[in-house]
Design an enzyme around this catalytic site. Sequence first.
Site, short mmCIF file in Angstrom:
data_model
loop_
_atom_site.label_atom_id
_atom_site.label_comp_id
_atom_site.label_asym_id
_atom_site.label_seq_id
_atom_site.Cartn_x
_atom_site.Cartn_y
_atom_site.Cartn_z
N GLU A 266 -36.94 -66.68 -0.96
CA GLU A 266 -36.15 -67.89 -1.17
C GLU A 266 -36.82 -69.13 -0.57
O GLU A 266 -36.41 -70.26 -0.85
CB GLU A 266 -34.73 -67.71 -0.60
N CYS B 182 -36.59 -59.77 4.86
CA CYS B 182 -36.93 -59.99 6.27
C CYS B 182 -36.17 -59.01 7.15
O CYS B 182 -36.39 -57.81 7.07
CB CYS B 182 -36.70 -61.45 6.66
N HIS C 14 -39.98 -64.26 2.96
CA HIS C 14 -38.78 -64.91 2.44
C HIS C 14 -39.04 -65.44 1.03
O HIS C 14 -39.59 -66.52 0.87
CB HIS C 14 -38.36 -66.07 3.34
#
Length: 208
Positions: free
Chosen positions: A191, A86, A189
């Site tokens: 994650e 990001c 993202h």
Amino acid sequence: MNSKLKIGIIDYGVGNTYSIFNALSYLNYSKVLITDNEREIETMDALIFPGVGAFDEACNQLAKRQLVSVLNEQVLVKKKPILGICLGMQLFAKSSDENGLHEGLNWIPGKVKKIDTNNQFPVPHVGWNDINIEKDEPLFKNNTDHVHFYFDHSYHFECDSKFISSWCDYGTKITASVQKDNIFGVQFHPEKSHISGLKLFRSFLSSI
């Protein structure tokens, strides 16, 4: 899989560090360290460069923690693999228009600009979006084309197509990932992207 890989998550105060740490731990990477320490960064086999928030504040934090010179040395000279996430990816650019004009790390030629969808879609771009993969290796070797990832951003990285490994359509063509030599970045993202994100982390780290 090389679970003995020493992975450094760069801590400069604006990253989603613990979510990334937890994802890598889930994948059984046991030598993961969240750090802003120059000596520790130098001992790592791979680096992950997260980022949440504004470009100018991120630049201020990098300067405050004196991280730019060690990152330049490890990435540009030592050619250590790095994955920017990001805002972390956006900092690879030459500059950003966010909150005025600010210089980035200038690792990949390009500029970070506000998303303009011609009022077709809301900005920020938040939520799940499928991506069009241009280069499978190494980031997407475990994912298929049009796989979904989670995005959350108002600015995007405009650069030469030769550096773009995937993109998404959000009323305009948005760079979803970049790569140049040992430097890799994703706008989304991983994650927060469940199994698709775990596969991407695994692809990146298994390529080292």
